[in-house]
Motif scaffolding. Structure first.
Motif, PDB file in Angstrom:
ATOM      1  N   GLY A   1      20.527  44.016  31.882  1.00  0.00           N
ATOM      2  CA  GLY A   1      20.590  45.247  32.673  1.00  0.00           C
ATOM      3  C   GLY A   1      20.832  44.992  34.149  1.00  0.00           C
ATOM      4  O   GLY A   1      20.237  45.662  34.995  1.00  0.00           O
ATOM      5  N   LEU A   2      21.730  44.064  34.476  1.00  0.00           N
ATOM      6  CA  LEU A   2      22.005  43.712  35.867  1.00  0.00           C
ATOM      7  C   LEU A   2      23.293  44.369  36.352  1.00  0.00           C
ATOM      8  O   LEU A   2      24.188  44.657  35.569  1.00  0.00           O
ATOM      9  CB  LEU A   2      22.145  42.196  36.013  1.00  0.00           C
ATOM     10  N   HIS A   3      23.384  44.564  37.651  1.00  0.00           N
ATOM     11  CA  HIS A   3      24.598  45.082  38.275  1.00  0.00           C
ATOM     12  C   HIS A   3      25.514  43.904  38.606  1.00  0.00           C
ATOM     13  O   HIS A   3      25.044  42.861  39.046  1.00  0.00           O
ATOM     14  CB  HIS A   3      24.243  45.845  39.556  1.00  0.00           C
ATOM     15  N   VAL A   4      26.816  44.074  38.380  1.00  0.00           N
ATOM     16  CA  VAL A   4      27.796  43.035  38.675  1.00  0.00           C
ATOM     17  C   VAL A   4      28.789  43.577  39.692  1.00  0.00           C
ATOM     18  O   VAL A   4      29.351  44.659  39.504  1.00  0.00           O
ATOM     19  CB  VAL A   4      28.567  42.598  37.405  1.00  0.00           C
ATOM     20  N   TYR A   5      29.001  42.821  40.753  1.00  0.00           N
ATOM     21  CA  TYR A   5      30.020  43.137  41.759  1.00  0.00           C
ATOM     22  C   TYR A   5      31.177  42.167  41.550  1.00  0.00           C
ATOM     23  O   TYR A   5      30.999  40.952  41.662  1.00  0.00           O
ATOM     24  CB  TYR A   5      29.454  42.990  43.161  1.00  0.00           C
ATOM     25  N   VAL A   6      32.334  42.706  41.238  1.00  0.00           N
ATOM     26  CA  VAL A   6      33.536  41.911  40.998  1.00  0.00           C
ATOM     27  C   VAL A   6      34.364  42.011  42.278  1.00  0.00           C
ATOM     28  O   VAL A   6      35.034  43.013  42.510  1.00  0.00           O
ATOM     29  CB  VAL A   6      34.312  42.438  39.772  1.00  0.00           C
ATOM     30  N   VAL A   7      34.299  40.986  43.114  1.00  0.00           N
ATOM     31  CA  VAL A   7      34.872  41.031  44.457  1.00  0.00           C
ATOM     32  C   VAL A   7      36.192  40.266  44.475  1.00  0.00           C
ATOM     33  O   VAL A   7      36.240  39.091  44.110  1.00  0.00           O
ATOM     34  CB  VAL A   7      33.891  40.437  45.492  1.00  0.00           C
ATOM     35  N   ALA A   8      37.264  40.961  44.903  1.00  0.00           N
ATOM     36  CA  ALA A   8      38.591  40.340  44.872  1.00  0.00           C
ATOM     37  C   ALA A   8      39.484  40.912  45.955  1.00  0.00           C
ATOM     38  O   ALA A   8      39.248  42.016  46.460  1.00  0.00           O
ATOM     39  CB  ALA A   8      39.230  40.564  43.502  1.00  0.00           C
ATOM     40  N   ASN A   9      40.527  40.141  46.292  1.00  0.00           N
ATOM     41  CA  ASN A   9      41.549  40.590  47.241  1.00  0.00           C
ATOM     42  C   ASN A   9      42.642  41.396  46.553  1.00  0.00           C
ATOM     43  O   ASN A   9      43.440  42.036  47.226  1.00  0.00           O
ATOM     44  CB  ASN A   9      42.224  39.392  47.920  1.00  0.00           C
ATOM     45  N   SER A  10      42.710  41.310  45.229  1.00  0.00           N
ATOM     46  CA  SER A  10      43.750  42.011  44.484  1.00  0.00           C
ATOM     47  C   SER A  10      43.093  42.871  43.402  1.00  0.00           C
ATOM     48  O   SER A  10      41.951  42.639  43.014  1.00  0.00           O
ATOM     49  CB  SER A  10      44.714  41.008  43.854  1.00  0.00           C
ATOM     50  N   MET A  11      43.852  43.839  42.912  1.00  0.00           N
ATOM     51  CA  MET A  11      43.342  44.734  41.892  1.00  0.00           C
ATOM     52  C   MET A  11      43.152  43.977  40.578  1.00  0.00           C
ATOM     53  O   MET A  11      44.080  43.341  40.081  1.00  0.00           O
ATOM     54  CB  MET A  11      44.319  45.904  41.696  1.00  0.00           C
ATOM     55  N   LEU A  12      41.950  44.020  40.046  1.00  0.00           N
ATOM     56  CA  LEU A  12      41.641  43.383  38.771  1.00  0.00           C
ATOM     57  C   LEU A  12      41.148  44.431  37.792  1.00  0.00           C
ATOM     58  O   LEU A  12      40.484  45.392  38.192  1.00  0.00           O
ATOM     59  CB  LEU A  12      40.542  42.329  38.941  1.00  0.00           C
ATOM     60  N   GLN A  13      41.439  44.227  36.535  1.00  0.00           N
ATOM     61  CA  GLN A  13      40.900  45.110  35.506  1.00  0.00           C
ATOM     62  C   GLN A  13      39.451  44.716  35.251  1.00  0.00           C
ATOM     63  O   GLN A  13      39.149  43.528  35.074  1.00  0.00           O
ATOM     64  CB  GLN A  13      41.700  44.976  34.205  1.00  0.00           C
ATOM     65  N   VAL A  14      38.575  45.696  35.233  1.00  0.00           N
ATOM     66  CA  VAL A  14      37.177  45.460  34.876  1.00  0.00           C
ATOM     67  C   VAL A  14      36.773  46.512  33.852  1.00  0.00           C
ATOM     68  O   VAL A  14      37.334  47.618  33.840  1.00  0.00           O
ATOM     69  CB  VAL A  14      36.234  45.493  36.104  1.00  0.00           C
TER      70      VAL A  14
END
Length: 154
Positions: free
Chosen positions: A28-41
């Motif tokens: 039950g954790l929050h994930v931050y997907v940090v990127a310079n380009s658009m990524l599919q999540v």
């Protein structure tokens, strides 16, 4: 008092995004997907895509500003790892190796040496290919980090 545990992915070249999502879902954790380009999540309320500017260290700066004792940072970037370790975060490479207070100095020195050797033309190859063993080691390291942080918070 610590806040909720969160996972910060230095995501542009991260090969273990799916594994991070699985562990985060389990706990039950929050994930931050940090990127310079658009990524599919995946479209999940606990996964947040963070698109930063094109600046050289924009993703690193965003993560480092938020890293602290309640953060698990996943990165292979040694200077970012150093900043996050100093802030008290748990830092793991995609291959499952931890960066710690005692290991980060040697990691920075090795990085600088290898960069100098590459610039001099002595070394031309890159890192070894990412393997199933690396993926498995990462899953174990991330799961262990989450459990240690949860025990510390109790």
């Amino acid at each position: 008092m610590q806040g909720p545990i969160a996972i910060y992915l230095d995501a542009d070249a991260c090969p273990v995004k799916d594994e991070s999502y699985r562990v985060a879902a389990r706990y039950g954790l929050h994930v931050y997907v940090v990127a310079n380009s658009m990524l599919q999540v995946p479209r999940e309320p606990w996964i947040e895509r963070v698109l930063v500017g094109d600046g050289l260290d924009a993703a690193d700066d965003w993560i480092a500003e938020r890293a602290g004792p309640d953060a698990i940072v996943v990165t292979a970037d040694v200077p970012l790892a150093s900043r996050c370790v100093r802030a008290g975060a748990t830092v793991i490479t995609p291959a499952g190796k931890p960066f710690t207070d005692s290991s980060i100095g040697m990691a920075l020195a090795t990085r600088d040496l290898m960069q100098s050797l590459r610039e001099a033309g002595t070394i031309t190859g890159g890192p070894k290919p990412f393997s199933a063993r690396d993926r498995s080691a990462f899953l174990g390291a991330l799961d262990g980090a989450v459990n240690r942080m949860r025990r510390r918070q109790d």
